[in-house]
Design an enzyme around this catalytic site. Structure first.
Site, PDB file in Angstrom:
ATOM      1  N   ASN A 171       0.900  -1.247   0.166  1.00  0.00           N
ATOM      2  CA  ASN A 171      -0.265   0.284   0.265  1.00  0.00           C
ATOM      3  C   ASN A 171       0.969   1.255  -0.138  1.00  0.00           C
ATOM      4  OD1 ASN A 171      -2.303   1.774   0.628  1.00  0.00           O
ATOM      5  ND2 ASN A 171      -1.352   1.821   2.491  1.00  0.00           N
ATOM      6  N   GLU A 172       0.496   1.955  -0.141  1.00  0.00           N
ATOM      7  CA  GLU A 172       1.245   3.793  -0.823  1.00  0.00           C
ATOM      8  C   GLU A 172       3.199   3.794  -0.439  1.00  0.00           C
ATOM      9  OE1 GLU A 172      -1.053   6.213   0.896  1.00  0.00           O
ATOM     10  OE2 GLU A 172      -2.474   6.579  -0.362  1.00  0.00           O
ATOM     11  N   TYR A 243      -7.362  11.808  -2.339  1.00  0.00           N
ATOM     12  CA  TYR A 243      -8.270  12.875  -2.281  1.00  0.00           C
ATOM     13  C   TYR A 243      -7.618  14.171  -2.463  1.00  0.00           C
ATOM     14  CZ  TYR A 243      -7.515   8.047   1.317  1.00  0.00           C
ATOM     15  OH  TYR A 243      -8.101   6.926   1.074  1.00  0.00           O
ATOM     16  N   GLU A 291      -7.950   4.165  -3.802  1.00  0.00           N
ATOM     17  CA  GLU A 291      -8.713   4.592  -3.308  1.00  0.00           C
ATOM     18  C   GLU A 291      -8.893   5.724  -3.260  1.00  0.00           C
ATOM     19  OE1 GLU A 291      -6.029   5.057   0.512  1.00  0.00           O
ATOM     20  OE2 GLU A 291      -5.360   3.105   0.522  1.00  0.00           O
TER      21      GLU A 291
HETATM   22  O1  AHR Z   1      -7.644   5.599   4.090  1.00  0.00           O
HETATM   23  C1  AHR Z   1      -7.031   6.208   4.934  1.00  0.00           C
HETATM   24  C2  AHR Z   1      -5.127   6.215   4.364  1.00  0.00           C
HETATM   25  O2  AHR Z   1      -5.533   6.917   3.249  1.00  0.00           O
HETATM   26  C3  AHR Z   1      -5.018   4.826   4.111  1.00  0.00           C
HETATM   27  O3  AHR Z   1      -4.861   4.205   4.980  1.00  0.00           O
HETATM   28  C4  AHR Z   1      -3.961   5.704   3.551  1.00  0.00           C
HETATM   29  O4  AHR Z   1      -3.642   3.839   2.454  1.00  0.00           O
HETATM   30  C5  AHR Z   1      -3.989   6.286   2.997  1.00  0.00           C
HETATM   31  O5  AHR Z   1      -3.121   7.342   3.089  1.00  0.00           O
END
Ligand code: AHR
Length: 509
Positions: A171-172, A243, A291
């Site tokens: 992840n990331e 995001y 995400e």
């Molecule tokens: O979704 C919240 C967080 O955002 C996740 O754990 C991470 O992958 C991202 O930075």
């Protein structure tokens, strides 16, 4: 203002992959504990899951459900979460500084996924974990009885393999906050080796390599190129995360931010095509937008620090009307890019940056719940190319933006066309015309319509006033003089300011 959407039933982008309507459940804050799983709740069923939460999740018809993280997974050892519950260790989660009791783990999640008809999408630990640990977990999940790790699953009460098809390689890993963060070239080696071993163990699985997790990072796209070039045919998808927020309190600009989601998708897809041609790989890699959401208020500092506690209140973002319109914008973008985006996961599904919040035994549906539900109901079919003709405005960060944001799905099984349209104007209603094939295809009738709207972009639902932002039936569509089945119709719709509408029509010939 006047606007038009031009569509043609033969101008197909691609089938909309149902997995684009996925979700994400991480061991973070109160997503698992006090979210989907709360044995002490009066809503708990025999497996400890909350019936009220599951019923609301069911309305969103999630498909691919990503689990168990997120940042959490980079320090997670799956063996801690299997076997008799009273023998599972309590562990420290460093990512969110929380206490993890491991009462919900692989088998609990996969049983829940089966019950909810979710396609499980598991992320392996490439932070503190190894390719071998990932391979063992895959054997535990998918192996036929008769070998070490598959037999351990049988010993834990699950004779049948779970058959998990979709796996994320960490992840990331491009993020400096990630446990085990690496330079691109080193991650690429790790991901390729892990993918190779996993596919040797089960050739039917598909794997997602970590792409860039933020467009703001200096490694954006360079990271992706390094990963794609090294992993080549070992991977099936590359991930994107996004995001967005309105920290500047500039609603017109915020509503236009999904234009930059289009750009992010197109840039990453272009890179996948480039590597496919340049490196002569067998096939191109597709996109897993695993995400995405609005997230900026409950983000840093205390919002992300669990202080060593069990199920702390973390990332409990409260959503408003403008956020609901932006969520619709993400979905429009995924539908418009159906030929590239094959998986997408709303982050997340309950309590943590989520469309629903629990408070004790109560449950609140947030504003973003409603567009998600409206789109999910109409997700089946083929994405049509949408050409819009509408007034536009200047934004601070996203160039010129159209007041109209739209997408369309044609369902050949039901012979229905669904049109999704957002009016981004804060003041002006929009007279919207739907021009289908230059008037040569008729829309016989509106079979269903729903809208989310309101006069105040900052309006939110609260436990005390849970109905301030909801969807309501929408039938303000006139099929014009051609509204009968024998003649042509050009539907006209009146969209109020700050609104998103989903309309489904029966298609004539
Ligand atoms: O979704 C919240 C967080 O955002 C996740 O754990 C991470 O992958 C991202 O930075």
């Amino acid at each position: 203002m006047n606007a038009t959407i031009h569509l043609h039933p033969h101008f197909i982008i691609d089938e909309v992959d149902p997995r684009v309507f996925g979700g994400f459940l991480e061991h973070l804050g109160r997503a698992v504990y006090q979210g989907v799983y709360e044995p002490a709740s009066r809503h708990a069923d025999e497996s400890g899951c909350r019936r009220d939460v599951l019923a609301a999740l069911d309305r969103l018809r999630f498909t691919a459900m990503r689990y168990p993280g997120g940042n959490f997974v980079s320090g997670y050892h799956w063996l801690d979460g299997v076997g008799p519950k009273d023998q599972r260790p309590k562990t420290r989660d460093l990512a969110w500084q929380s206490l993890e009791p491991n009462q919900f783990g692989t088998n609990e999640f996969l049983a829940l996924a089966k019950r909810m008809r979710w396609t499980p999408m598991m992320a392996v630990n490439l932070g503190t974990g190894t390719p071998e640990e990932a391979r063992q977990w895959l054997e535990y999940c998918n192996g036929e009885p008769g070998t070490k790790w598959a037999d351990l699953r049988v010993e834990h009460g699950f004779k049948q393999p779970h058959d998990v098809k979709l796996w994320c390689l960490g992840n990331e890993m491009d993020g400096h906050w990630q446990i085990g963060h690496l330079p691109a070239e080193q991650y690429a080696v790790l991901a390729q080796q892990t993918a190779l071993m996993m596919k040797m163990a089960d050739p039917t699985v598909e794997v997602v390599a970590c792409g860039s997790c933020a467009v703001e990072l200096p490694t954006y796209l360079a990271w992706d190129r390094a990963v794609l070039e090294h992993c080549r045919d070992a991977i099936d998808y590359v991930s994107l995360h996004r995001y967005v927020g309105n920290a500047d309190n500039d609603t017109p600009n915020f509503l236009a931010c999904t234009n930059s989601v289009d750009e992010q998708i197109e840039a990453t897809d272009a890179l996948c095509k480039f590597v496919h041609q340049y490196r002569k790989t067998k096939r191109r890699v597709y996109l897993s937008f695993d995400e995405w959401n609005v997230w900026y208020r409950a983000r840093d500092g205390a919002f992300a620090d669990g202080r060593g506690k069990f199920a702390p209140h973390l990332l409990e973002e409260v959503y408003n009307l403008e956020d609901a319109l932006v969520v619709a914008g993400f979905l429009n973008s995924f539908i418009r890019h159906a030929d590239a985006v094959k998986v997408a996961n709303l982050a997340q599904v309950v309590n943590v940056i989520a469309p629903m919040l629990t408070r004790g035994d109560e449950l609140l549906l947030q504003s973003i719940f409603y567009p998600l539900e409206m789109y999910a109901k109409r997700r089946e079919g083929r994405s049509l190319r949408v050409v819009t003709d509408a007034p536009s405005y200047d934004t601070k960060k996203h160039g010129r933006a159209s007041y109209l944001d739209a997408s369309a799905i044609l369902n050949p099984r039901t012979r229905e066309l669904s049109v999704f349209a957002t009016n981004r104007s804060l003041e002006e209603p929009m007279e919207l015309e739907l021009d289908v094939a230059g008037g040569t295809t008729s829309l016989r009738k509106l079979t269903s319509g729903e809208i989310v709207t309101g006069s105040d972009p900052k309006l939110s639902n609260t436990f005390e006033q849970p109905q301030r932002v909801t969807s309501r039936p929408f039938a303000e569509v006139s099929l014009g003089s051609g509204g009968s089945s024998s003649s042509r119709a050009t539907p006209r719709v009146k969209l109020p300011p700050l609104s998103v509408a989903a309309m489904t029509f029966e298609v004539g010939s």
